[in-house]
Scaffold this active site. Structure first.
Site, PDB file in Angstrom:
ATOM      1  N   GLY A  15       2.340 -13.632  -0.907  1.00  0.00           N
ATOM      2  CA  GLY A  15       3.173 -14.836  -0.916  1.00  0.00           C
ATOM      3  C   GLY A  15       2.663 -15.880  -1.891  1.00  0.00           C
ATOM      4  N   GLU A  34      -8.677 -18.417  -4.191  1.00  0.00           N
ATOM      5  CA  GLU A  34      -8.805 -17.154  -3.451  1.00  0.00           C
ATOM      6  C   GLU A  34     -10.275 -16.969  -3.076  1.00  0.00           C
ATOM      7  OE1 GLU A  34      -6.900 -14.709  -1.999  1.00  0.00           O
ATOM      8  OE2 GLU A  34      -8.901 -14.049  -1.412  1.00  0.00           O
ATOM      9  N   THR A  41      -4.221  -9.077   1.030  1.00  0.00           N
ATOM     10  CA  THR A  41      -4.319  -7.939   1.949  1.00  0.00           C
ATOM     11  C   THR A  41      -3.579  -6.718   1.426  1.00  0.00           C
ATOM     12  OG1 THR A  41      -4.437  -9.490   3.779  1.00  0.00           O
ATOM     13  CG2 THR A  41      -3.881  -7.220   4.333  1.00  0.00           C
ATOM     14  N   CYS A  42      -2.335  -6.908   1.002  1.00  0.00           N
ATOM     15  CA  CYS A  42      -1.496  -5.765   0.633  1.00  0.00           C
ATOM     16  C   CYS A  42      -2.164  -4.922  -0.450  1.00  0.00           C
ATOM     17  CB  CYS A  42      -0.137  -6.279   0.157  1.00  0.00           C
ATOM     18  SG  CYS A  42       0.922  -4.965  -0.439  1.00  0.00           S
ATOM     19  N   CYS A  47      -1.232  -2.377   2.395  1.00  0.00           N
ATOM     20  CA  CYS A  47      -0.196  -1.418   1.997  1.00  0.00           C
ATOM     21  C   CYS A  47      -0.646  -0.410   0.940  1.00  0.00           C
ATOM     22  CB  CYS A  47       1.020  -2.140   1.419  1.00  0.00           C
ATOM     23  SG  CYS A  47       1.268  -3.838   1.934  1.00  0.00           S
ATOM     24  N   LYS A  50      -3.693   1.905   1.754  1.00  0.00           N
ATOM     25  CA  LYS A  50      -3.235   2.729   2.875  1.00  0.00           C
ATOM     26  C   LYS A  50      -2.314   3.844   2.401  1.00  0.00           C
ATOM     27  CE  LYS A  50       0.438   1.808   4.750  1.00  0.00           C
ATOM     28  NZ  LYS A  50       1.283   0.855   5.487  1.00  0.00           N
ATOM     29  N   TYR A  98      -2.967  -8.445 -11.378  1.00  0.00           N
ATOM     30  CA  TYR A  98      -2.518  -9.657 -10.689  1.00  0.00           C
ATOM     31  C   TYR A  98      -3.134 -10.893 -11.329  1.00  0.00           C
ATOM     32  CZ  TYR A  98       0.227  -7.806  -6.842  1.00  0.00           C
ATOM     33  OH  TYR A  98       1.220  -7.235  -6.096  1.00  0.00           O
ATOM     34  N   TYR A 179       1.947  -0.185  14.094  1.00  0.00           N
ATOM     35  CA  TYR A 179       2.128   0.692  12.934  1.00  0.00           C
ATOM     36  C   TYR A 179       0.810   1.009  12.240  1.00  0.00           C
ATOM     37  CZ  TYR A 179       2.021  -3.008   9.315  1.00  0.00           C
ATOM     38  OH  TYR A 179       1.643  -4.008   8.466  1.00  0.00           O
ATOM     39  N   GLU A 183      -0.451   4.827  11.688  1.00  0.00           N
ATOM     40  CA  GLU A 183      -0.636   5.271  10.294  1.00  0.00           C
ATOM     41  C   GLU A 183      -2.046   5.820  10.088  1.00  0.00           C
ATOM     42  OE1 GLU A 183       2.547   2.326   8.027  1.00  0.00           O
ATOM     43  OE2 GLU A 183       0.466   1.717   8.120  1.00  0.00           O
ATOM     44  N   ARG A 200      -2.874   0.624  25.345  1.00  0.00           N
ATOM     45  CA  ARG A 200      -2.722   0.093  26.717  1.00  0.00           C
ATOM     46  C   ARG A 200      -1.284   0.156  27.224  1.00  0.00           C
ATOM     47  NH1 ARG A 200      -2.613  -6.403  25.572  1.00  0.00           N
ATOM     48  NH2 ARG A 200      -1.183  -6.048  23.898  1.00  0.00           N
ATOM     49  N   GLY A 263      -3.800  -5.651  16.503  1.00  0.00           N
ATOM     50  CA  GLY A 263      -3.050  -6.842  16.109  1.00  0.00           C
ATOM     51  C   GLY A 263      -3.792  -7.667  15.077  1.00  0.00           C
ATOM     52  N   THR A 312       4.797  -7.459   3.396  1.00  0.00           N
ATOM     53  CA  THR A 312       4.647  -7.946   2.032  1.00  0.00           C
ATOM     54  C   THR A 312       5.948  -8.440   1.391  1.00  0.00           C
ATOM     55  OG1 THR A 312       2.619  -6.843   1.529  1.00  0.00           O
ATOM     56  CG2 THR A 312       4.129  -7.108  -0.309  1.00  0.00           C
ATOM     57  N   HIS A 437      24.104  17.106  -1.231  1.00  0.00           N
ATOM     58  CA  HIS A 437      23.716  18.334  -0.553  1.00  0.00           C
ATOM     59  C   HIS A 437      22.813  19.190  -1.441  1.00  0.00           C
ATOM     60  CE1 HIS A 437      24.112  21.548   2.335  1.00  0.00           C
ATOM     61  NE2 HIS A 437      24.357  22.385   1.345  1.00  0.00           N
ATOM     62  N   GLU A 442      21.879  13.383   3.866  1.00  0.00           N
ATOM     63  CA  GLU A 442      23.319  13.628   4.024  1.00  0.00           C
ATOM     64  C   GLU A 442      23.742  13.565   5.490  1.00  0.00           C
ATOM     65  OE1 GLU A 442      24.856  17.677   3.188  1.00  0.00           O
ATOM     66  OE2 GLU A 442      22.766  18.284   3.034  1.00  0.00           O
TER      67      GLU A 442
END
Ligand code: FAD
Length: 460
Positions: A15, A34, A41-42, A47, A50, A98, A179, A183, A200, A263, A312, A437, A442
């Protein structure tokens, strides 16, 4: 005299970077701080690394499946240090890209933690320097939350450390059902670890459609992942041959690593939000309106620190909309409805819109179309796996209000269904679309038989 800027961005993640670049493009003098690595993180520990690990883990099935297609593959050997070194090289490359994109956009980058001193002043902890800013954007993201302090807590790793393990654990216990937990269970399982997932709740992927949860769980179990639900890790003890993990029912599991994916919490600690008078919501995230504006009119917040939709593309969109609104003269609220999303489990999930249960709560009439089938590739390979697809339709308007897929390439498919859902396509539009196909996708345009119709009873 402190330095003065039009915009100070705290955090160079998804962001923050987008907001900084676009604001600078509108002519604002922008500084971004920074404290760890540019990309956030991403790029650094989310992301991107990973997905690289997911790719690595999927070769295991490819090697096995090749036999049915006539290939003889010598027993494959996997080397974790090679994967990690190659992944790290790619992350270094992305971080450099970046950084140079920010520099090219004339954004001034400071490698330091930044904290708010008052409503217009930020202090850089690396140098003690203060900077005055007309606008401040908090884009500090989130961090793993490892839960309460159980015995042996020091042995627990989070996703952050999983990307830098010295060796592949032979046995790993992963606590969590979201997730990130599923993953990583797929990653370690594919690479050859013995994986136990402890959660849990009563099933993995809380909040997802019930059929998706059940289908994915069964597929993960078929691949040899042990899933233990309604239990938690109560303690961890170092023993001669590893870590002894005690569960709430007193069952013990011995593992080499214990990872918690329980979390993430917004990064607001020690940020000086009290000094600036910025308010948090009841979950401890920074409270913002649809323009990402906090209660202090010139302080904004985007991304995971606001805990709206922690993904992200959402953080990027919020950062861009902030820049358009504040420096581009185009007030742009962000629409958080119908965000398509993927879980890079094995097999993958792709979902958008309402689950069957949510649709039944919201709509008077709901039509469900669903199918499970053996993916074509599994025929010759003989792999025991099924793909699942479900469309949730508003029975009164025929609009597709939800789509849920578990199977190979589900993430790729859901991106495109996202467009259809966004333009309010109907089931009749899906039906009128010619199939491609032979593909799995499909099935999405050839589901003709309704599985069930839910009609809400009129209130008495
Ligand atoms: C393991 C994992 C997998 C993920 N997979 C996916 C996925 O597949 N798809 C997807 O869409 N999303 C995924 N996510 C979520 C995604 O990474 C986040 O939603 C996204 O990075 C949020 O962007 P952000 O800008 O809010 O924060 P971040 O990207 O977290 O950036 C925040 C930055 O601020 C810095 N910072 C914090 N405090 C300060 C301070 N005081 N001063 C200076 N700097 C500071 C941090 O070091 C960080 O670099 C994943 C996350 C994890 C953990």
């Amino acid at each position: 005299m402190p330095e003065e800027v039009d915009l100070f961005v705290i955090g160079a993640g998804s962001g923050g970077v987008r907001a900084a670049r676009i604001s600078s493009g509108y002519g604002a003098r922008v500084m971004i701080a920074e404290e760890y690595r540019v990309g956030g993180t991403c790029v650094i520990r989310g992301c991107v690394p990973k997905k690289l690990l997911v790719y690595a883990s999927r070769f295991a099935e490819e090697f096995e499946d090749a036999a049915g297609y006539g290939w003889t593959v010598p027993k494959p050997k996997f080397d974790w240090p090679t994967l990690i070194a190659n992944k790290d090289r790619e992350i270094d490359r992305l971080e450099a890209a970046y950084t140079s994109n920010l520099e090219r956009s004339k954004v001034s980058i400071v490698k330091s933690r930044a904290v708010l001193v008052d409503q217009h002043t930020v202090r850089l902890t690396a140098t003690g320097q203060t900077v005055r800013a007309k606008h401040i954007l908090i884009a500090t993201g989130g961090s793993p939350s490892l839960g309460k302090d159980i015995e042996g807590h020091d042995h627990v790793i989070s996703s952050n450390e999983s990307f830098h393990l010295k060796e592949l654990p032979k046995r790993i216990v992963i606590q969590g059902g979201g997730y990130i937990a599923v993953e990583f269970a797929g990653i370690f399982n594919g690479l050859g670890s013995e994986v136990t997932l402890v959660y849990r709740g009563d099933n993995i992927l809380r909040g997802f459609d019930e059929d998706v949860r059940n289908h994915l769980r069964a597929e993960m179990e078929k691949r040899g992942i042990k899933i233990i639900t309604k239990r938690i890790v109560e303690g961890i003890e170092k023993v001669d041959h590893g870590l002894c993990v005690e569960l709430s029912d007193h069952e013990n599991i011995v593992a080499d690593k214990v990872m918690f994916a329980t979390g993430r919490r917004p990064n607001v600690k020690g940020l000086g939000i009290e000094a600036a008078g910025v308010k948090l919501d009841e979950k401890g995230a920074i409270a913002v309106n649809e323009f990402s504006q906090t209660n202090v009119p010139h302080i904004y917040a985007v991304g995971d620190v606001t805990d709206r939709v922690a993904l992200t593309p959402v953080a990027i969109r919020e950062g861009h909309a902030f820049a358009d609104s504040v420096f581009g003269g185009k007030p742009t609220p962000v629409d958080h409805a119908n965000v398509p999303t993927a879980v890079f489990s094995e097999p993958e999930c792709g979902v958008i819109g309402l689950t069957e249960a949510q649709a039944c709560e919201k709509l008077a009439k709901v039509d469900i179309y669903k199918t499970t089938f053996r993916p074509m590739k599994a025929t010759l390979s003989g792999r025991d796996t099924r793909t699942f697809m479900k469309l949730v339709i508003d029975g009164l308007t025929d609009r597709v209000v939800g789509a849920h897929i578990v199977g190979p390439d589900a993430g790729e498919m859901i991106q495109l269904i996202g467009i259809a859902v966004r333009v309010r396509a109907t089931k009749a539009d899906f039906d009128a679309t010619m199939a491609v196909h032979p593909t799995a996708a499909e099935e999405l345009v050839t589901m003709r038989t309704k599985t069930i119709t839910h009609v809400r009873q009129a209130a008495e």
